[in-house]
Design a protein around this motif. Structure first.
Motif, short mmCIF file in Angstrom:
data_model
loop_
_atom_site.label_atom_id
_atom_site.label_comp_id
_atom_site.label_asym_id
_atom_site.label_seq_id
_atom_site.Cartn_x
_atom_site.Cartn_y
_atom_site.Cartn_z
N LEU A 56 0.83 -1.20 0.00
CA LEU A 56 0.00 0.00 0.00
C LEU A 56 0.87 1.26 0.00
O LEU A 56 0.55 2.24 -0.68
CB LEU A 56 -0.93 -0.01 1.22
CG LEU A 56 -1.97 -1.12 1.25
CD1 LEU A 56 -2.80 -1.05 2.52
CD2 LEU A 56 -2.88 -1.05 0.03
N GLY A 57 1.96 1.22 0.76
CA GLY A 57 2.85 2.36 0.78
C GLY A 57 3.42 2.67 -0.59
O GLY A 57 3.56 3.85 -0.97
N ALA A 58 3.74 1.62 -1.35
CA ALA A 58 4.27 1.82 -2.70
C ALA A 58 3.23 2.43 -3.64
O ALA A 58 3.59 3.02 -4.67
CB ALA A 58 4.75 0.48 -3.26
N ARG A 59 1.96 2.29 -3.28
CA ARG A 59 0.87 2.87 -4.08
C ARG A 59 0.40 4.21 -3.52
O ARG A 59 -0.64 4.72 -3.94
CB ARG A 59 -0.32 1.91 -4.12
CG ARG A 59 0.01 0.53 -4.70
CD ARG A 59 0.39 0.59 -6.16
NE ARG A 59 0.68 -0.75 -6.69
CZ ARG A 59 -0.22 -1.55 -7.23
NH1 ARG A 59 -1.48 -1.17 -7.33
NH2 ARG A 59 0.14 -2.74 -7.68
N GLY A 60 1.14 4.74 -2.56
CA GLY A 60 0.82 6.06 -2.04
C GLY A 60 -0.22 6.08 -0.93
O GLY A 60 -0.73 7.15 -0.57
N VAL A 61 -0.52 4.92 -0.37
CA VAL A 61 -1.49 4.84 0.74
C VAL A 61 -0.72 4.67 2.03
O VAL A 61 0.09 3.75 2.17
CB VAL A 61 -2.46 3.66 0.54
CG1 VAL A 61 -3.44 3.59 1.70
CG2 VAL A 61 -3.20 3.79 -0.78
N ARG A 62 -0.96 5.56 2.99
CA ARG A 62 -0.27 5.46 4.28
C ARG A 62 -0.89 4.33 5.10
O ARG A 62 -2.07 4.36 5.44
CB ARG A 62 -0.40 6.78 5.04
CG ARG A 62 0.25 6.75 6.41
CD ARG A 62 -0.09 8.00 7.20
NE ARG A 62 0.24 7.82 8.61
CZ ARG A 62 -0.26 8.57 9.58
NH1 ARG A 62 -1.11 9.54 9.29
NH2 ARG A 62 0.08 8.34 10.83
N ALA A 63 -0.09 3.32 5.40
CA ALA A 63 -0.59 2.17 6.15
C ALA A 63 -0.36 2.37 7.64
O ALA A 63 0.70 2.83 8.06
CB ALA A 63 0.10 0.89 5.69
N LEU A 64 -1.36 2.01 8.43
CA LEU A 64 -1.28 2.09 9.88
C LEU A 64 -1.47 0.68 10.44
O LEU A 64 -2.59 0.23 10.63
CB LEU A 64 -2.36 3.02 10.43
CG LEU A 64 -2.49 3.09 11.96
CD1 LEU A 64 -1.25 3.72 12.58
CD2 LEU A 64 -3.75 3.87 12.36
#
Length: 359
Positions: A56-64
């Motif tokens: 997800l981070g590689a797709r620009g989504v900040r993962a929590l």
């Protein structure tokens, strides 16, 4: 990603259940538009959760990432509240998403957290167990447990999609895979007898080794549930049949303090429901006996201790299907013909339990 099967779930908020291998790459499409994604997972699934967070981070989504207790220990109001606090601290908005990575307990919790945050945000179950794939992840029923019983607090909140990644079953411990088969057996008795024929034709070992058989079992069980929930999201009628075997099963889980696996408890519950229908003159002895035979073939439990009956009866009286003081059971009038037994008398209930307890 190998061949992908899409099983649609209809309703006011339609979605697809995706069945295949190596499906993590499909997740970004399901959460398009989200800036943040809470990834709920139990400790044994940290590696998978980290892989999803990296994707997800590689797709620009900040993962929590949010670690929660494993199994039923995670399905409490206290755990849900901790999750909400972390969503608040991260600034979660209505366009963000909750991802549940794990078996049935984690996906139940993740869906409930999503249903309540801002009165409902998107969520996606990434099911890592057979039980989760064929039961908990499909249908939008979310919930937590209380001291009074299992799943008594919850919400109907359909997911944005469901990922059933069969590759995750390759390393699943045998007891977990066996426990998940109880829900598969349930689907065979209430709607799709071919499931029973597959299990009877492929003893336990080959079911594990033959990916084609396991995939067919998953897809058939998912279709059974998808067909039912498509026409009855809120369990106002038809959807009750999915609780076949669960009235006694949930009672066993409560009496055991949730130390029994859900599938093991449901297995005993299926034998009880069949005995109850036979004792009531609703089900033929051959079909009733087939319950015990199939479940035993898979290595699932088919009996429970005789002295537990008073506790089990008390627990069943707070079952979700109960109406006032009247107990209601999903039973069979024949193979693939589920119906409701409303208000059976105590003598009938005890007689059926004697068959389960061996008393």
């Amino acid at each position: 990603m190998d061949e992908l099967t899409r099983i649609p779930v209809a309703g006011d908020h339609p979605y697809d259940v995706l069945v295949g291998r190596d499906l993590f790459g499909a997740l970004p499409t399901l959460i398009e538009g989200a800036e943040r994604a809470a990834v709920l997972y139990a400790p044994p699934l940290k590696e998978q959760a980290d892989a999803i967070a990296e994707l997800l981070g590689a797709r620009g989504v900040r993962a929590l990432p949010i670690e929660v207790p494993d199994a039923e220990a995670g399905k409490t109001a206290e755990v849900a509240a901790r999750c909400w606090e972390q969503l608040g601290a991260a600034g979660f908005t209505r366009t963000d998403v909750v991802v549940g990575v794990g078996g049935g307990a984690v996906t139940d919790l993740a869906g409930f957290v999503a249903a309540c945050w801002l009165r409902g945000v998107r969520w996606v179950p990434v099911s890592t167990s057979l039980l989760g794939m064929v039961d908990a992840a499909v249908g939008g029923k979310t919930g937590i447990n209380t001291a009074a019983g299992k799943n008594l607090v919850g919400a109907f909140h359909p997911p944005a999609g469901v990922l059933c990644d069969l590759a995750l079953l390759d390393t699943l411990p045998a007891p977990e895979l066996v426990a998940g088969l109880a829900e598969v057996v349930k689907c065979g008795f209430i709607a799709d007898p071919v499931i029973l024929e597959l299990l009877e034709a492929h003893p336990l070992g080959p079911v594990y080794r033959d990916r084609g058989v396991l995939r067919e079992l998953v897809e058939r069980a998912v279709r059974v549930k998808a067909d039912v929930v498509s026409s009855d999201l809120r369990e106002s009628g038809l959807r009750e049949i999915l609780n076949y075997g669960h009235t006694l099963g949930h009672a066993i889980e409560k009496v055991e303090g949730y130390r029994w696996r859900h599938g093991h408890a449901v297995s005993v519950g299926l034998v009880y429901a069949a005995a109850l229908a036979r004792c009531a003159g609703r089900l033929d002895p051959l079909t009733a006996g087939r319950h015990r035979a199939v479940l035993a073939l898979l290595g699932l439990p088919t009996s429970y201790r005789a002295d537990a009956w008073p506790e089990l009866l008390a627990a069943m009286r707070v079952d979700k299907k109960a109406r006032g003081s009247r107990l209601r059971f999903v039973v069979l009038d024949g193979l693939g013909r589920p119906s409701i037994l409303d208000g059976p008398d105590d003598a009938l209930l005890r007689a059926a339990y004697q068959e389960v307890s061996g008393a």
